[in-house]
Design a protein around this motif. Sequence first.
Motif, mmCIF file in Angstrom:
data_model
loop_
_atom_site.group_PDB
_atom_site.id
_atom_site.type_symbol
_atom_site.label_atom_id
_atom_site.label_comp_id
_atom_site.label_asym_id
_atom_site.label_seq_id
_atom_site.Cartn_x
_atom_site.Cartn_y
_atom_site.Cartn_z
ATOM 1 N N UNK A 194 0.822 -1.212 0.000
ATOM 2 C CA UNK A 194 0.000 0.000 0.000
ATOM 3 C C UNK A 194 0.853 1.258 0.000
ATOM 4 N N UNK A 195 1.918 1.231 0.787
ATOM 5 C CA UNK A 195 2.775 2.426 0.829
ATOM 6 C C UNK A 195 3.518 2.585 -0.505
ATOM 7 N N UNK A 196 3.878 1.461 -1.137
ATOM 8 C CA UNK A 196 4.493 1.547 -2.473
ATOM 9 C C UNK A 196 3.544 2.239 -3.453
ATOM 10 N N UNK A 197 2.288 1.819 -3.425
ATOM 11 C CA UNK A 197 1.317 2.407 -4.350
ATOM 12 C C UNK A 197 1.082 3.884 -4.048
ATOM 13 N N UNK A 198 0.993 4.214 -2.764
ATOM 14 C CA UNK A 198 0.735 5.612 -2.393
ATOM 15 C C UNK A 198 1.920 6.494 -2.778
ATOM 16 N N UNK A 199 3.122 6.022 -2.488
ATOM 17 C CA UNK A 199 4.294 6.849 -2.778
ATOM 18 C C UNK A 199 4.566 6.946 -4.280
ATOM 19 N N UNK A 200 4.344 5.861 -5.000
ATOM 20 C CA UNK A 200 4.562 5.929 -6.450
ATOM 21 C C UNK A 200 3.552 6.889 -7.084
ATOM 22 N N UNK A 201 2.332 6.828 -6.608
ATOM 23 C CA UNK A 201 1.319 7.749 -7.142
ATOM 24 C C UNK A 201 1.711 9.203 -6.851
ATOM 25 N N UNK A 202 2.182 9.434 -5.628
ATOM 26 C CA UNK A 202 2.609 10.796 -5.282
ATOM 27 C C UNK A 202 3.771 11.250 -6.160
ATOM 28 N N UNK A 203 4.549 10.280 -6.635
ATOM 29 C CA UNK A 203 5.681 10.606 -7.513
ATOM 30 C C UNK A 203 5.259 10.698 -8.989
ATOM 31 N N UNK A 204 3.965 10.577 -9.249
ATOM 32 C CA UNK A 204 3.479 10.724 -10.621
ATOM 33 C C UNK A 204 3.532 9.449 -11.437
ATOM 34 N N UNK A 205 3.565 8.294 -10.759
ATOM 35 C CA UNK A 205 3.575 6.988 -11.431
ATOM 36 C C UNK A 205 2.284 6.284 -11.026
ATOM 37 N N UNK A 206 1.332 6.150 -11.969
ATOM 38 C CA UNK A 206 0.001 5.694 -11.562
ATOM 39 C C UNK A 206 -0.397 4.382 -12.216
ATOM 40 N N UNK A 207 -1.419 3.761 -11.642
ATOM 41 C CA UNK A 207 -2.012 2.509 -12.137
ATOM 42 C C UNK A 207 -1.011 1.352 -12.072
#
Lengths: 365, 365
Positions: free
Chosen positions: A314-327
């Motif tokens: 979950x933290x990987x997904x949240x942090x990647x999304x915050x870094x502009x890497x989605x889906x």
Amino acid sequence: MSRVWNFSAGPAALPEEVLKQAAEEMLDWQGAGMGVMEMSHRGKEFTSIAEAAEADLRELMAVPDNYRILFMQGGAIAENAIIPMNLLGQHDSADYVVTGAWSAKSLKEARRYCKAHVAASAEAGGFTSVPAMTEWSLSDDPAYLFTCTNETIGGVEYPFEPDLAAIGRAEVPVVADVSSHILSRAMDVSKYGLLFGGAQKNIGPAGLTIVIVREDLLGRSVPACPTAFDYKTVADNGSMYNTPPTYGIYIAGLVFQWLKRQGGVAAIEAQNIAKAKLLYDYLDASDFYASKVDPACRSRMNVPFFLADESLNEVFLAESKAAGLVQLKGHKSVGGMRASIYNAMPLAGVQALVDFMRDFAARKG
Amino acid sequence: MSRVWNFSAGPAALPEEVLKQAAEEMLDWQGAGMGVMEMSHRGKEFTSIAEAAEADLRELMAVPDNYRILFMQGGAIAENAIIPMNLLGQHDSADYVVTGAWSAKSLKEARRYCKAHVAASAEAGGFTSVPAMTEWSLSDDPAYLFTCTNETIGGVEYPFEPDLAAIGRAEVPVVADVSSHILSRAMDVSKYGLLFGGAQKNIGPAGLTIVIVREDLLGRSVPACPTAFDYKTVADNGSMYNTPPTYGIYIAGLVFQWLKRQGGVAAIEAQNIAKAKLLYDYLDASDFYASKVDPACRSRMNVPFFLADESLNEVFLAESKAAGLVQLKGHKSVGGMRASIYNAMPLAGVQALVDFMRDFAARKG
């Protein structure tokens, strides 16, 4: 406007050049005084768009003259029914090679229409590889042999092209669901009876289905086949028996032109090899992440991967999304993560992902 | 950029406001960092778009709670097969009211799946009127009664809503192809078992099909019905069993919002009455032009008309096009001219057409 790196498995990222042109032409296509969405599908403007799209696809894939290109609706899932309804003819069976969730779904749907025989299955290995052709066991007289040459969910891609001549069964037409890797690599269309795919991964918007079918397979439909989905009817009417998804065809045409500007399929394949190598090499070098797919059968388009410590998902997904890497979330049936890196994803996007993954591993490892 | 007045029967003109918003959001929808075409259909962004579109359509048409709204693919022509495959259940027949080219085509396709009985036909009169309900002769136990409440080609529109309770057959569900007049006028959805239409006339882009179906009609499909087109499967999966035509749903949603800003269906119906009156009044007052449709059954959406001197047809088309009035050629099966004046055509466009027609008649008459 800030664009993200979009790793969606589909609908998926499209080339910015294509979107910009579509935006510019939205209210007035090349002086027509109307947008493409507003055009009669039988008018000369849209006819020219559809003909150019077909010609460009034919050129890009080197589609032989004895194959028809059809623009249809319903996506690959509808084709799972439309294919047996069109190809069974006087046959009562078809063969399926099952390499993951999508070919398994195709098999299940086919069983509504015929005896569907499993010629080979990778299920015992958890759908992480492709059975070699020498292990395929065809039935006596199947209408066709079905394959899914890139499994979007499992991330398994055929490392060879199905070629039944090599196993002495050249008379059986090969059908291939190429939804998630069409135009990403060279394909020898002449090896197949029918290639099909939803457009929403490597081509354009959802709602457009591409079918490339050898002419001698037309005219074999069963009585229950809806006229709108009868390949012969569609072919005889230039994909205009029913109103086609005109805007999808237009966007697909822009993507085909973009692809030609990139240098065509050979050039994009080289790019795709480089992108996949960058990501898989990093996965293989890392203890923090892992790929579960047989290295020989790893998809260049869909890369499922797993964190060794899944409590960090979950933290990987949240942090990647915050870094502009989605889906990046994996399909629910597989878990973990999945990066879909179709033609429109540049190397820079994959590099950004690897950089993030490396940084994340350094901080959390 | 100069926009024309586009009288295409479909795909057809869309509101400029809608196209402008779509162009602006093409690369970045509301800060998502991606365009709508690139969004996963299961992501929260697109889910919100689809839910809003459905809710707005439900509000605009006052769709009762016991009806489901489905976003599908294939258009009305595919529905001609999908409807019997879904509704026949244990029945072996269905009834059809034939009022023109489209209902005739629906009847023909239904005969592939069941005994299709003609309950009434306007063919003897050249498809210029709608048989009164008191003349309809239903069979004993049809699965449904099929109607096409606006015939796009003939320009014939029902002057009443089919209501089988009025003829003592309330148990038979009414199916209506409303492709070319959905949202143009008030409809009492509760009078129908199923309403359907291709979106490319009054709603949005080609490739999206709208189905509004009463819940008790779900789950009656025949074995040959493809899973992707099984209404119950589509309904149970919120129109996401297969990837829906996401961009089409988005544009439809923008059109629904535009329609609400116009004041909803009641307001647009008043506008449509005014537009149709302007054109028909001129046709009736002129000896140069004529309408052949029974005045009681004239479509407000599709207005076929004829020049008394048909040798002037080509010059009429050429001059009207030069004046910025396009797609006025009649359907080949009817001949003459046809002006389709859907919701997105403003009164000013119809006025421009009448002005041109008057001027043309003065010069050539």
